[in-house]
Write an enzyme that holds these catalytic residues in place. Structure first.
Site, short mmCIF file in Angstrom:
data_model
loop_
_atom_site.label_atom_id
_atom_site.label_comp_id
_atom_site.label_asym_id
_atom_site.label_seq_id
_atom_site.Cartn_x
_atom_site.Cartn_y
_atom_site.Cartn_z
N HIS A 229 6.79 -1.93 -4.79
CA HIS A 229 7.92 -2.85 -4.66
C HIS A 229 8.34 -3.05 -3.19
O HIS A 229 9.20 -3.88 -2.90
CB HIS A 229 9.12 -2.37 -5.49
CG HIS A 229 9.78 -1.12 -4.97
ND1 HIS A 229 9.49 0.14 -5.46
CD2 HIS A 229 10.73 -0.94 -4.03
CE1 HIS A 229 10.22 1.03 -4.83
NE2 HIS A 229 10.99 0.41 -3.95
N ASP B 215 3.90 0.85 -9.76
CA ASP B 215 4.68 0.80 -8.52
C ASP B 215 3.91 1.53 -7.43
O ASP B 215 4.28 2.61 -7.00
CB ASP B 215 6.07 1.39 -8.71
CG ASP B 215 7.01 1.03 -7.55
OD1 ASP B 215 6.58 0.23 -6.69
OD2 ASP B 215 8.14 1.53 -7.52
N GLY C 249 15.66 3.29 1.09
CA GLY C 249 14.77 3.56 2.21
C GLY C 249 13.80 4.69 1.95
O GLY C 249 12.81 4.84 2.66
N SER D 181 12.02 4.87 -0.75
CA SER D 181 10.93 4.34 -1.58
C SER D 181 9.58 4.50 -0.89
O SER D 181 9.44 4.25 0.31
CB SER D 181 11.16 2.86 -1.86
OG SER D 181 12.05 2.69 -2.93
N SER E 66 9.37 6.05 -6.35
CA SER E 66 9.57 4.70 -6.90
C SER E 66 11.06 4.35 -6.94
O SER E 66 11.51 3.46 -6.24
CB SER E 66 8.97 4.61 -8.30
OG SER E 66 9.28 3.37 -8.90
#
Length: 384
Positions: free
Chosen positions: A228, A256, A336, A338, A353
């Site tokens: 993402h 993801d 941030g 992720s 994720s």
């Protein structure tokens, strides 16, 4: 390219001490690399501090737990093979410090116990539960359903419903359809999951457009991260704002994960940042940690955080769509983080994720398992 901060100097010194070279092309491999032989169990004080902070353990308890988890990780695959078609799942029991293996046939139990695991007799095999979950994956869930997963400990498929939405007609209707797919139980969760990208390496920040995310793990030729965070073809800038690489592949929702190739001037190293909480961690493989084990995460916002693996093969129902085959943890995260690294000991586990909550009030976070990403793109993990 040089980064003139102490953190990079520490990483460089660590790599030199380990005799590591720069990244090089390697053969594609989707198989997890095995956990190494016992490495004298040199647990850093920083890791113990993080486990005291996030898991409420004493130094002695944390050390003993890490040793027991390493042993459980080493026998899980053998126990699964011994159970064969009777395998019903497995998890680490923190209270006993042992791996527990669920079986549908008690005749399999003695061989499994001889390996050093405990057993529990259950009704449904893991394969049967996976089939039930696959049927559930074909349904479209309303926003009040946070996701669903196979839970070996309850021997069922658990549907997680947002507590405030549990009586909503759409949620109740979905639960009824879910029950028709197989052995389903319902649990409540405090909030719906969300991704942890932030607007404006593992664990170091990178930027694409106005989004900041975190590097997961180095692979030969680049790194893996969350899907993402960017689409295939998107340009990536490094922590210093310079051109770093390009998204070569990305999938979200459904999955993801993503693969970013890096430009000349950047290099890959088998390291996860400890952000000063612990020494930076060398990555030596990707052996999968059982449910119940402790696990830590590195990200560019909340840095180094620890918790426990709560479940595997979970479907997470984000507002953008469902993501499948995720692993759930009690580790907190924020915007941030992720794409950042989930690691157990020196074994890579996955990339961050999303989840719910934050690192002030607490929460839960899911990661995409790293071995799935390696297999999808034919990548080789860069290991020490």
């Amino acid at each position: 390219m040089k980064r003139t901060v102490t953190l990079r100097a520490v990483v460089a010194a660590l790599l030199l001490a380990a005799g590591l070279g720069t990244a090089h092309a390697g053969a594609a491999s989707a198989a997890p690399t095995a956990a190494p032989a016992e490495d004298a169990f040199s647990v850093s004080p920083g890791l113990l501090d993080a486990m005291r902070r996030d898991l409420g353990l004493s130094t002695r308890e944390a050390t003993e737990r890490l040793r027991a988890e390493r042993a459980a990780m080493g026998i899980e695959q053998a126990a699964r093979s011994a159970a064969a078609g009777a395998y019903g799942g497995s998890w680490f029991d923190a209270a006993t410090g042992r791996l527990v293996v669920a079986v549908t046939d008690s005749a399999r139990a003695p061989e499994i116990r001889a390996l050093g695991a405990d057993t529990r007799l259950v009704r449904h095999s893991a394969a049967a539960l996976d089939r039930a979950k696959s049927r559930l994956d074909s349904l479209t869930a309303p926003a009040g359903v946070a996701g669903w997963h196979v839970d070996a400990r309850t021997n069922s498929v658990v549907v997680d419903v947002v507590r405030a939405e549990r009586t909503a007609p759409a949620v109740r209707a979905f639960v009824e359809r879910a029950r028709a797919t197989g052995p389903v139980t319902v649990a409540t969760t405090a909030a719906a999951p969300r991704t942890y990208a932030a607007g404006t390496v593992g664990g170091d920040p990178y930027y694409t457009g106005n989004v900041r995310c975190s590097i997961g793990f180095s692979v030969h030729g680049g790194f893996v991260t969350a899907g993402h965070c960017g689409r295939a073809g998107a340009a990536v800038r490094g922590w210093d704002g310079s051109a770093m690489g390009t998204f070569q592949g990305s999938s979200f929702p459904g999955d993801d994960y993503a693969y970013v190739s890096i430009h000349s001037g950047w290099w890959t190293v088998p390291v996860v940042l400890g952000w000063g909480t612990i020494p930076d961690r060398l990555v030596r493989g990707s052996a999968e940690a059982p449910v119940g084990t402790s696990i830590c995460r590195s990200g560019s916002t909340t840095h180094w955080r620890c918790g426990t693996v709560l479940g595997k093969n979970q479907t997470v129902n984000y507002s953008q769509g469902a993501v499948y085959q995720m692993t759930k943890t009690s580790v907190c995260a924020e915007g941030g983080d992720s794409g950042g690294s989930f690691i157990s000991g020196d074994q890579a586990q996955g990339v961050t994720s999303g989840g719910w909550g934050n690192c002030s009030s607490g929460g839960e976070t899911w990661f995409q398992p790293v071995n799935e990403i390696l297999g999808r793109y034919g990548l080789t993990l860069h290991t020490a």
